[in-house]
Design a protein around this motif. Structure first.
Motif, short mmCIF file in Angstrom:
data_model
loop_
_atom_site.label_atom_id
_atom_site.label_comp_id
_atom_site.label_asym_id
_atom_site.label_seq_id
_atom_site.Cartn_x
_atom_site.Cartn_y
_atom_site.Cartn_z
N PHE A 124 0.84 -1.21 0.00
CA PHE A 124 0.00 0.00 0.00
C PHE A 124 0.87 1.25 0.00
CE2 PHE A 124 -1.96 3.56 2.17
CZ PHE A 124 -3.16 3.69 1.48
N ILE A 125 1.93 1.25 0.79
CA ILE A 125 2.82 2.42 0.87
C ILE A 125 3.39 2.76 -0.50
CG2 ILE A 125 5.04 3.22 1.78
CD1 ILE A 125 4.34 1.76 4.39
N ASN A 126 3.81 1.73 -1.25
CA ASN A 126 4.34 1.95 -2.60
C ASN A 126 3.27 2.50 -3.54
OD1 ASN A 126 6.86 1.01 -1.80
ND2 ASN A 126 6.46 -1.07 -2.47
N SER A 127 2.06 1.92 -3.46
CA SER A 127 0.97 2.37 -4.33
C SER A 127 0.56 3.80 -4.00
CB SER A 127 -0.25 1.43 -4.17
OG SER A 127 0.07 0.13 -4.59
N HIS A 128 0.54 4.13 -2.71
CA HIS A 128 0.17 5.48 -2.28
C HIS A 128 1.18 6.50 -2.80
CE1 HIS A 128 -0.31 8.91 0.49
NE2 HIS A 128 -1.58 8.56 0.50
N LEU A 129 2.47 6.16 -2.76
CA LEU A 129 3.50 7.06 -3.27
C LEU A 129 3.30 7.33 -4.75
CD1 LEU A 129 6.22 8.57 -3.03
CD2 LEU A 129 7.34 6.38 -3.46
#
Length: 368
Positions: A63-68
């Motif tokens: 999720f952190i990667n997608s949010h970035l």
């Protein structure tokens, strides 16, 4: 709109003590779709207060990667002088003072995927710190014992998107042999500085880059622009994924005139600058073979008198359509945000931008 609704849920749950099981019953992909729309700072502060599931999803690496990636275009640029750090965001172009100068140690040296590199000088020693302003995670890096203090523009940070590694590069002088070397450190449990291999092109001799201007970190590569723009139109780059150095020549049309490197999202661009010129934008298409591609030409509207007849230097892009420029008007320079699609500009109240350093920054949940 979405943020205000989630804020209302948080407030309602915390005030009434209501059970959050109804929120947990939503499918994970639905929850992730909602959370992806929210700012990093709000997620860090409040997601786990809404429900346990929401907190777990927002803290997952996927999720952190997608949010970035979702919020890369919602960047801001940080303007740093000797006393404070200010920011301008892409939404309303408002200049706001931040607390970065008081929360963290020293001055900013670089930014990559929401993680900042700070430097603090003490005598002949320069300490480096890595920090995420959203999560407030901060890490002091080991000292480089074989070096004397080098200018802060000779250090930067880069996150390698393919591996998730965060690396810091700095220039150091080996006191035993009296030569300058590039050193790299990968954030992790066993952090140590290591020299970059000497198989770089001869034009990449570190000593020749001491006079280069502030570097740019873009998509895992750090670029230094030669301060002798006209006489030596070259760029030094280090790909921190493979830890390989490159010596690049800028597009031929820029030879013999003023030019600059500008970050444009996940791309690095070369742009010419000057008075009453059509600004052209070349994207570095292939680092390995020094290939540039012309992607845009910008001619300012004749109705905007501020940009006509004055020397204009591109500084950075916001939201991929707003070009921020330093405009020299007489003996002073002003900062202008120019929307290349609408042909509109707005002057930003930044005094004496020549004394500032500027960094493009995106808030993120990246951990290290």
């Amino acid at each position: 709109m979405a943020q205000s609704r989630i804020s209302a849920i948080v407030s309602s749950c915390s005030e009434s003590g209501e059970d959050s099981s109804s929120l947990d019953s939503l499918p994970n992909d639905v929850v992730a779709g909602i959370l992806l729309r929210l700012p990093a700072q709000f997620l860090h502060n409040s997601a786990s207060n809404v429900s346990r599931k929401w907190g777990e999803i927002s803290e997952s690496q996927c999720f952190i990667n997608s949010h970035l990636l979702t919020h890369l275009s919602e960047c801001e640029f940080l303007i740093q002088d000797a006393n404070k750090v200010q920011s301008v965001n892409a939404r309303d172009l408002k200049l706001e003072e931040t607390d970065l100068g008081t929360k963290f140690h020293g001055r900013i040296s670089g930014s990559s995927d929401g993680v900042l590199l700070f430097n603090k000088s003490s005598g002949s020693v320069m300490d480096l710190y890595v920090a995420n302003p959203v999560t407030m995670q901060i890490l002091k890096l080991p000292s480089l014992k074989s070096t004397c203090m080098i200018s802060s523009h000779c250090s930067n940070i880069a996150r390698v998107s393919s591996t998730g590694e965060i690396k810091v590069i700095r220039l150091g002088r080996d006191s035993l042999i009296g030569m300058y070397k590039w050193y790299v450190l990968t954030l992790g449990k066993e952090m140590h500085w290591r020299k970059i291999s000497n198989n770089a092109p001869k034009e990449c001799d570190p000593a020749s880059y001491l006079s280069f201007v502030q570097s740019l970190s873009v998509n895992g590569v750090v670029y230094w622009t030669n301060s002798s723009w006209i006489t030596d139109p070259s760029v030094f780059a280090i790909d921190l994924c493979h830890e390989t150095a490159y010596h690049l020549k800028v597009p031929g049309e820029c030879h013999g005139q003023y030019w600059t490197l500008v970050q444009m999202g996940k791309e690095i661009c070369c742009m010419n600058c000057g008075k009453d010129v059509e600004i052209k934008v070349w994207k570095l298409n292939d680092l390995h073979i020094n290939e540039w591609i012309l992607i845009k030409s910008i001619r300012f509207s004749s109705e905007i008198s501020l940009l006509r007849g004055n020397f204009c230097v591109p500084l950075t892009w916001l939201d991929l359509e707003v070009l921020v420029l330093s405009v020299y008007v007489g003996v002073r320079n002003v900062v202008v945000a120019y929307n290349v699609n609408k042909g509109e500009c707005r002057m930003l109240k930044i005094d004496d931008v020549a004394r500032h350093t500027i960094f493009l920054h995106t808030n993120s949940l990246i951990r290290f």
